[in-house]
Design a protein around this motif. Structure first.
Motif, PDB file in Angstrom:
ATOM      1  N   CYS A   1      10.605   6.004  -5.624  1.00 50.60           N
ATOM      2  CA  CYS A   1       9.554   7.030  -5.664  1.00 50.60           C
ATOM      3  C   CYS A   1       9.377   7.695  -4.302  1.00 50.60           C
ATOM      4  CB  CYS A   1       8.230   6.425  -6.124  1.00 50.60           C
ATOM      5  SG  CYS A   1       8.220   5.914  -7.855  1.00 50.60           S
ATOM      6  N   GLU A   2       9.509   6.913  -3.234  1.00 47.13           N
ATOM      7  CA  GLU A   2       9.411   7.481  -1.886  1.00 47.13           C
ATOM      8  C   GLU A   2      10.586   8.412  -1.619  1.00 47.13           C
ATOM      9  OE1 GLU A   2       8.010   5.840   2.358  1.00 47.13           O
ATOM     10  OE2 GLU A   2       9.772   4.804   1.560  1.00 47.13           O
TER      11      GLU A   2
ATOM     12  N   VAL B   1       1.446  -1.060  -5.061  1.00 50.49           N
ATOM     13  CA  VAL B   1       2.596  -1.390  -5.910  1.00 50.49           C
ATOM     14  C   VAL B   1       2.861  -2.880  -5.733  1.00 50.49           C
ATOM     15  CG1 VAL B   1       5.076  -1.025  -6.276  1.00 50.49           C
ATOM     16  CG2 VAL B   1       3.610   0.924  -5.745  1.00 50.49           C
ATOM     17  N   ASN B   2       3.121  -3.555  -6.825  1.00 54.08           N
ATOM     18  CA  ASN B   2       3.475  -4.971  -6.813  1.00 54.08           C
ATOM     19  C   ASN B   2       4.705  -5.165  -5.929  1.00 54.08           C
ATOM     20  OD1 ASN B   2       4.763  -7.455  -7.530  1.00 54.08           O
ATOM     21  ND2 ASN B   2       3.892  -7.387  -9.580  1.00 54.08           N
TER      22      ASN B   2
ATOM     23  N   SER C   1       4.488   7.809  -0.411  1.00 48.99           N
ATOM     24  CA  SER C   1       4.992   7.233   0.827  1.00 48.99           C
ATOM     25  C   SER C   1       4.474   5.802   0.950  1.00 48.99           C
ATOM     26  CB  SER C   1       4.562   8.064   2.049  1.00 48.99           C
ATOM     27  OG  SER C   1       3.167   8.121   2.153  1.00 48.99           O
ATOM     28  N   ILE C   2       5.337   4.919   1.373  1.00 46.63           N
ATOM     29  CA  ILE C   2       4.985   3.517   1.554  1.00 46.63           C
ATOM     30  C   ILE C   2       4.235   3.414   2.881  1.00 46.63           C
ATOM     31  CG2 ILE C   2       5.865   1.176   1.860  1.00 46.63           C
ATOM     32  CD1 ILE C   2       8.248   2.007   0.060  1.00 46.63           C
TER      33      ILE C   2
ATOM     34  N   PRO D   1       0.834  -1.201   0.000  1.00 47.00           N
ATOM     35  CA  PRO D   1       0.000   0.000   0.000  1.00 47.00           C
ATOM     36  C   PRO D   1       0.872   1.256   0.000  1.00 47.00           C
ATOM     37  CG  PRO D   1       0.049  -0.962   2.192  1.00 47.00           C
ATOM     38  CD  PRO D   1       0.823  -1.889   1.287  1.00 47.00           C
ATOM     39  N   VAL D   2       0.555   2.190  -0.881  1.00 46.27           N
ATOM     40  CA  VAL D   2       1.303   3.440  -0.963  1.00 46.27           C
ATOM     41  C   VAL D   2       0.323   4.608  -1.024  1.00 46.27           C
ATOM     42  CG1 VAL D   2       3.307   2.391  -2.096  1.00 46.27           C
ATOM     43  CG2 VAL D   2       1.487   3.370  -3.484  1.00 46.27           C
ATOM     44  N   LEU D   3       0.781   5.766  -0.592  1.00 50.45           N
ATOM     45  CA  LEU D   3       0.000   6.991  -0.677  1.00 50.45           C
ATOM     46  C   LEU D   3       0.702   7.913  -1.664  1.00 50.45           C
ATOM     47  CD1 LEU D   3      -2.420   8.576   0.372  1.00 50.45           C
ATOM     48  CD2 LEU D   3      -0.934   9.526   2.121  1.00 50.45           C
ATOM     49  N   PRO D   4       0.093   8.127  -2.836  1.00 56.12           N
ATOM     50  CA  PRO D   4       0.746   8.950  -3.862  1.00 56.12           C
ATOM     51  C   PRO D   4       0.682  10.441  -3.530  1.00 56.12           C
ATOM     52  CG  PRO D   4      -1.418   8.276  -4.618  1.00 56.12           C
ATOM     53  CD  PRO D   4      -1.197   7.604  -3.295  1.00 56.12           C
ATOM     54  N   LYS D   5       1.736  11.153  -3.922  1.00 56.27           N
ATOM     55  CA  LYS D   5       1.776  12.599  -3.750  1.00 56.27           C
ATOM     56  C   LYS D   5       1.917  13.298  -5.090  1.00 56.27           C
ATOM     57  CE  LYS D   5       3.945  11.999   0.755  1.00 56.27           C
ATOM     58  NZ  LYS D   5       5.164  12.172   1.538  1.00 56.27           N
TER      59      LYS D   5
END
Length: 144
Positions: free
Chosen positions: A131-132, A120-121, A138-139, A50-54
């Motif tokens: 990316c983080e 993300v896989n 953020s992961i 799970p990630v939170l995109p910015k």
């Protein structure tokens, strides 16, 4: 063509359980069943991070860049225009409910319902960490 009194189509697909089948017809059914499953490919399963995109656009453009055979789907439509005039913009992505970027047939990242539910896989953990590090996402937890 007839197989023990049944039409070929009925022997292959029809209601032959109501007919007392001979042993050779039963063997044929097993063979047909095995032959049908032999070439069917199973979807590869992977865990999701799970990630939170910015910064949606930066994440997606980088995923396309690292992919050897990128395929982008937005609301079940294939996207091929990655320019600022295309759909891969902040507003275009924000209004989307189904999104996935694949490398061939393998999902790299995606979301359903809203971008805040992005995943993300697990096999692309290095991608997620990069990316983080860039501040694009953020992961939020470990793969599950």
């Amino acid at each position: 063509m007839s197989t023990h009194g049944l039409s070929h189509n009925k022997a292959m697909h029809g209601d032959y359980f109501s007919v007392a089948a001979s042993p050779s017809l039963q063997s044929r059914r097993v063979l047909v069943t095995l032959r049908g499953n032999m070439f069917r490919s199973r979807a590869k399963k992977f865990k999701l991070i799970p990630v939170l995109p910015k910064n949606y656009r930066s994440i997606f453009l980088y995923a396309i860049e690292v992919s050897s055979a990128p395929r982008v789907f937005m609301d079940k439509q294939v996207v091929t225009d990655f320019s600022e005039q295309g759909k891969l913009t902040h507003n275009g992505i924000k209004g989307c409910t189904n999104f996935e970027i694949c490398d061939g047939n393998v999902g790299i990242l995606g979301f359903h319902d809203r971008p805040s539910e992005m995943w993300v896989n697990e096999n692309y953990l290095g991608f997620a960490r990069y990316c983080e590090q860039k501040g694009w996402l953020s992961i939020e937890g470990s793969a599950s």
